[in-house]
Design an enzyme around this catalytic site. Structure first.
Site: not given
Lengths: 451, 764
Positions: A115, A435
């Site tokens: 991500c 994250c």
């Protein structure tokens, strides 16, 4: 809260920018964001569903070209992030750039870091500029979750490859005779963390439980995200969004995943991962999204020489990683104090927080972790907690929960949101954090460009 | 030495080691946590909304054990809860991470003198759990950690069970491994709960069942995921979370929002339908009994009684079932077999401790020399526990074979789903294969497992001492070469020690550690620490030819040869030995060990001990070696071994060899029973001699070594327990009788004679 800041921003701006030092460092080139765009982020399976990833990336790239008017030959390098790769266009950056009208003399490469892939694309560009290798970089990211590579099983693939090599009919027949029906079972791209075999939603549910984040808190936070996103959309604050005429379909002009609901409605949903008593549901998780983003990054001197008015400086950044099982989504907790320390700032100096919202539970767990001395001392090797970001400065224009989260493209959206918010709301420093799968994380300081 | 293979029973026995634990000498503490609380030491409870949360936490012990204080406190609490209008439901949880209730207190049973006393204990337990079962207020057992024996019986009396999906959370009824049965309603409730076949499997094997499996079986109703760190340590928060979830379910049950009906799968429905037919049930009993008889040779009474009790309950109803359970429980507790097995359990607990203290330096890096079966096996159990391990061999082919063995060992666990492929790779990464001495300067311990040749051992010891740091321990994995002889060329004999592993290393639990007079205490402490880390049960013995295990086995092997020479065929001999309780027949054992190894040991020890080790003619082994009949490894020994073929045929080429060496049997000592006792009495006599000569420090270590290393019948509890239970005088008498026939080999040792004449026991 947000509507208040929206009205008051003119009053705040001069005060804030004039009182603080800048983060420029001697003998280091200042690196600026000239402009950033993204095509609307759509729920996967909607308008983009028949396209390929490079189509989305191309749309973002050509919009960037148009919006900035940058002469294509000055672009030194193009970097894109992506997560689920389309095997036909494994270097999607190059395929998209060629089609978007960039020079075929401009090299391009693709990076992947779950991500935070787009963040990696941007910071790779920062590295190239800082080290003097390049002056002008295009960084971006793309994800198309409407289509994912579903493969034949390993056994089937092996048989097909062996068949290719078989020379005689006899060899072919004997290979075919080994065929079994179960060879046809397809292999889906892994939804689970490779090292732990746990899906991210499951890990998020456990994380929320570890920090005793309740279902209600999670639903409330998700609702906030959707409401703020709706408001930002309605007020036209999401200025990085560019329209995209989808071939064979209508022109898409805005994100379609924003759906402010009610707590009552949300409470009705069943847990999606830890059944039957978990707390993470479809309504408080980010959804599968298609989208692409792109950004023009330059050395400050180059940008000024070319007559641009930059939007923001890209300052210190860090990457962190930790236990991929129990701390999978705690990247922001680890990255925030580190990047602040590096930049010589404290949490109070930050005017705009833009954190990637994978799950409500993940955001709230990070808040609690950042606010815990015990956690800082026992797991991060720090003397004290960094503190939890004040909510009134946090993701004020919505976040991944509401705007959507095309894995490879979110990083640029975060940076542009921070840059645009600082300009609108009048702050000086923004903090971007995210994250990522693999137990990794990232944070970067964005400093607004003086007006 | 490549010793006997452990049968499943033995391996499982190890699992039971964590199960039953006696906690003694507790101090009464006053807990004052809620108004509803009286001063109790094992149990406290608080009320959350309308749910009573009962927390078990036995003082001064790592585990909770169902002893009398705990039981009476628990019943007190339950009575208060039943009487309270405030409370609508209850949650039962342990405050100890890693342990719900590890079982009943064995010493409570051991203290009983008569079967009637034990039966009474059982009946008290039954009554208590029946009350729970009939509780008008639903009780949820929230299980984290071991839930075994009486702990599981308690849990299945509750209305609902929630368990953490943690490796430490295991459920099971290991009583059979102690020669008893689940005596608090377990034999009656388990079949209802998981079906008759699964219940038999649990009770007859005593196996531990992990939480996820338990959920599938219907033994638990919900799973809770273990949590990582939050603002508290993971274990603490996980228990808190388990409690929160359990409270939610308790409320749901009380409000009837959650149904107690379990949705059964098709297979379960079919099974329970089939078990409803009397004829099918009879067939199941018959089949299970047959299997048990085949596997136990009728030497273990507990499994048969378990079948009997279950049958009674199903066929004659609950009351008859409970009565039978308590009576059989009483009977079993008094059997020799149970005493032997419980003795082994205690011995094992003892041999899982490091009585030499904490070593000055923790061993983190080890190097194993020789990548053969043993070397690779040692490497495997080391990397498995996170020790950085160098595996060194002289040739690339040898090394690759060894590395492959380690990989396969780990990969088998992946296939059994006890490891993920990622964990396998991570563990395998602890292994470095090499042909040179690179990085040996970082080694904390070197374990050599090269060929059993004193010159070779001297050579590697000298080479290694050139490259290792001063603190590094040099351990030799030898089965018979005296350690002081190996150490004779060492510059630092205080760092030299013997570590005798048993093959296959990853399956055999025993590690025999051998110290010489020069070995320092810290070196011993290090070796024991490493062995414990590798998951071994450890006996520490003094140096001498054959140490303890090999030395005991040698005279028995000599007798094996004599018996074969006397015309008893290998098959008959095997059935006589397995019939006595050995997991592997004596002739098969020679094949497994390797005829060349057996010959080697027999020669060496024969020289060292002379006449006492004589009996069979060494010629037999010599001829076998010269013909290439080395046992399993060469495909032929007493039997013929073929890849992939399980049943084995006699090696017909052996007939002429045996015929050539035939001696005439002595009819007065050649009955089946005599043959069994000739073998066992020589073993026992030599073991006693080892204790007499202080090779062994304690009889307990002797028993553990014999059972876990050599396959001495577990139902006899080891040579020393056997003497105690059978009677020293009787053993001496037998030895005398055989002595009269064969001479010195059977002369009872002084210690046995003394024990017999004084009527003393090894275990008081």
């Amino acid at each position: 809260m947000t509507w208040v800041t929206g009205r008051l921003l003119c009053g705040w701006a001069p005060v804030q920018t004039s009182t603080k030092k800048t983060l420029a460092k001697p003998n280091v080139r200042n690196i600026v964001v000239v402009e950033g765009v993204r095509i609307p982020f759509l729920l996967s399976g909607t308008s983009y569903k028949d396209l390929m990833p490079h189509d989305l990336a191309r749309a973002a790239l050509s919009s960037l070209l148009i919006k900035t008017n940058v002469p294509k030959e000055v672009v030194d390098y193009i970097i894109f992030g992506t997560v689920i790769q389309e095997v036909k266009t494994s270097n999607v950056a190059r395929e998209a750039a060629l089609g978007a009208g960039f020079s075929d003399k401009t090299p391009a490469h693709t990076v992947t870091m779950a991500c935070i892939s787009a963040n990696q694309a941007m910071t790779t560009g920062v590295g190239l500029i800082a080290s003097g290798q390049s002056d002008v970089i295009v960084a971006g990211g793309v994800e198309l979750m409407s289509d994912v590579p579903i493969r034949h099983s390993r056994k089937m693939r092996k048989m097909m490859l062996d068949l290719n090599k078989a020379k005689t009919l006899g060899q072919r027949l004997s290979l075919i005779s080994k065929f079994r029906l179960n060879f046809l079972t397809p292999e889906l791209p892994a939804v689970a963390e490779f090292s732990t075999s746990e899906t991210m939603g499951h890990s998020a549910d456990r994380l929320a439980a570890s920090f005793a984040v309740s279902r209600l808190e999670q639903d409330e936070y998700a609702l906030r995200s959707h409401r703020l996103a709706k408001k930002a959309q309605d007020e036209g604050l999401l200025s990085d969004v560019v329209p995209f005429k989808v071939p064979g379909k209508e022109t898409v002009t805005k994100d379609n995943g924003i759906r402010p609901s009610s707590l009552e409605q949300m409470a009705k949903l069943k847990p999606a991962f830890v059944k039957p008593y978990g707390t993470v549901t479809a309504a408080n998780s980010s959804f599968l999204t298609d989208g692409a983003s792109a950004m023009l990054i330059m050395a400050e001197d180059k940008a000024l020489a070319m007559g641009y008015k930059p939007k923001a400086y890209l300052r210190d950044f860090v990457y962190v990683s930790q236990d991929p099982k129990d701390q999978l989504l705690l990247g922001p907790t680890y990255a925030t104090p580190k990047v602040l320390e590096k930049a010589g700032l404290t949490l109070k100096d930050i005017d705009a927080f833009e954190f990637h919202e994978a799950f409500s539970g993940q955001i709230l767990a990070n808040f609690k972790a950042m606010d815990s001395d015990w956690f800082a001392q026992n797991y991060m090797g720090r003397k004290a907690k960094v503190g939890s970001p004040p909510l009134e400065k946090f993701n004020n224009w919505g976040g991944s929960l509401s705007l959507g989260h095309p894995f490879g493209a979110t990083g640029c959206r975060l940076v542009m949101a921070a840059a645009n918010r600082l300009r609108k709301e009048g702050g000086q420093f923004g903090l971007v954090a995210a994250c990522a799968a693999g137990g990794q994380g990232h944070a970067m300081i964005v400093e607004t460009y003086p007006k | 030495m490549v010793a006997s293979r452990a049968i499943g029973c033995l391996r499982r026995f190890a699992n039971a080691s964590r199960t039953l634990h006696h906690c003694s000498g507790y101090i009464c503490r006053n807990f004052s946590r809620s108004s509803a609380l009286l001063a109790r030491s094992h149990i406290n409870y608080g009320i959350k909304d309308d749910v009573a949360v009962i927390r078990i936490n036995s003082p001064n012990s790592k585990v909770n054990t169902l002893n009398q204080e705990l039981q009476s406190e628990f019943m007190e609490v339950m009575n208060e809860i039943w009487a309270s209008d405030q409370v609508k439901s209850a949650v039962l949880i342990s405050s100890k991470p890693g342990c719900f209730i590890a079982g009943a207190d064995i010493n409570m049973i051991a203290a009983c003198k008569t079967p009637q006393e034990v039966t009474r204990l059982s009946q008290e337990g039954q009554k208590m759990f029946e009350k729970l079962e009939n509780s008008p207020k639903p009780i949820v057992a929230a299980i984290s950690g071991s839930c075994l024996g009486g702990g599981l019986e308690l849990a299945i009396s509750c209305q609902y069970r929630i368990a953490t999906r943690d490796k430490k959370t295991v459920l099971g009824v290991p009583e059979v491994l102690l020669g008893i049965l689940p005596g608090a309603g377990g034999t009656q409730r388990l079949p209802q709960m998981v079906g008759v076949p699964a219940a038999f499997d649990m009770m007859l094997t005593g196996r531990n069942i992990r939480a996820d499996r338990a959920k599938k079986m219907g033994l638990v109703d919900q799973l809770v995921e273990p949590l990582g760190p939050g603002v508290k340590p993971p274990e603490e928060r996980t228990i808190e979370y388990l409690e929160e979830i359990a409270v939610t379910f308790a409320k749901g049950l009380a409000d009837k929002k959650i149904s107690l009906k379990r949705s059964k799968g098709l297979m379960d429905k079919l099974t329970s339908y089939a078990m409803g037919i009397p004829f099918v049930r009879q067939q199941v009993y018959k089949k299970v009994e047959e299997q048990v008889r085949k596997q136990t040779k009728g030497l273990y009474p507990a499994p048969l009684k378990i079948i009997d009790v279950v049958k009674t309950g199903l066929e004659e109803g609950k009351d008859a079932g409970y009565l039978s359970e308590s009576q059989k429980f009483g009977e079993l507790a008094m059997t020799k077999e149970s005493k032997a097995l419980i003795g082994l359990y205690h011995g094992q607990v003892l041999c899982k401790k490091n009585k030499f203290g904490t070593p000055q330096r923790e061993v983190k890096n080890i190097a194993v020399l020789g990548a053969g079966l043993m070397g690779a096996g040692i490497a495997q159990v080391s990397v498995d526990k996170g020790l950085k391990t160098i595996l060194k061999d002289a040739t690339l082919t040898g090394l690759s074979r060894g590395q492959q063995q380690v990989f396969k060992g780990l990969n088998d666990k992946v296939k059994k789903k006890t490891l993920t492929s990622f964990e396998r790779d991570f563990i395998f990464n602890n292994l470095t294969g090499q042909l040179d001495y690179q990085s040996f300067e970082k080694a904390d311990m070197v374990i050599e497992a090269v060929f059993e040749d004193i010159n070779l051992k001297h050579k590697v010891l000298k080479e290694v001492e050139e490259v290792i740091p001063a603190h590094c321990v040099f351990a030799s994995n030898t089965s018979a070469l005296p350690i002081n002889e190996i150490a004779s060329v060492s510059k630092r004999p205080e760092k030299v020690i013997g570590m005798h592993y048993f093959s296959p290393v990853d399956k055999m639990q025993l590690l025999e550690i051998i110290t010489t007079p020069k070995t320092s205490k810290d070196t011993t402490a290090s070796a024991v620490a490493v062995g414990l880390k590798q998951g071994k049960v450890i006996i520490v013995v003094k140096d001498g030819p054959g140490f303890y295990t090999t030395r005991c086995l040698a005279p028995m092997m000599s007798e094996v040869i004599r018996i074969l020479q006397e015309g008893i065929g290998p098959k008959k001999l095997d059935s006589l030995t397995t019939g006595f309780g050995f997991p592997v027949g004596a002739a098969t054992l020679v094949d497994e060990v390797g005829v060349d190894v057996a010959k080697h040991v027999a020669e060496d020890l024969g020289k060292a001990f002379g006449e006492r080790f004589a009996g069979g003619s060494l010629e037999l082994l010599k001829q076998m070696v010269s013909k290439g009949f080395l046992g399993r490894k060469s495909g032929k020994g007493f039997y013929v071994y073929k890849e992939g073929v399980k049943s084995k045929d006699l090696n017909s080429d052996m007939d002429s060899v045996l015929a050539g060496l035939q001696v005439s049997p002595k009819p007065e000592v050649s009955s089946d029973e005599d043959i069994q006792y000739r073998l066992v009495s020589r073993f026992v006599n030599e073991a006693a001699l080892c204790l007499q000569e202080e090779i062994l420090a304690t009889p307990a270590e002797g028993d553990i070594g014999a059972v876990f290393g050599l396959g001495f019948p577990p139902c006899l509890g080891g040579p020393f327990r056997f003497v105690d239970l059978y009677g020293a005088q009787k053993i001496v008498d037998r030895l005398r009788r055989y002595e009269a026939a064969y001479g010195k080999q059977f002369t009872p040792c002084q210690l046995l004679i003394d024990q017999a004449s004084a009527g003393k026991k090894f275990y008081q």
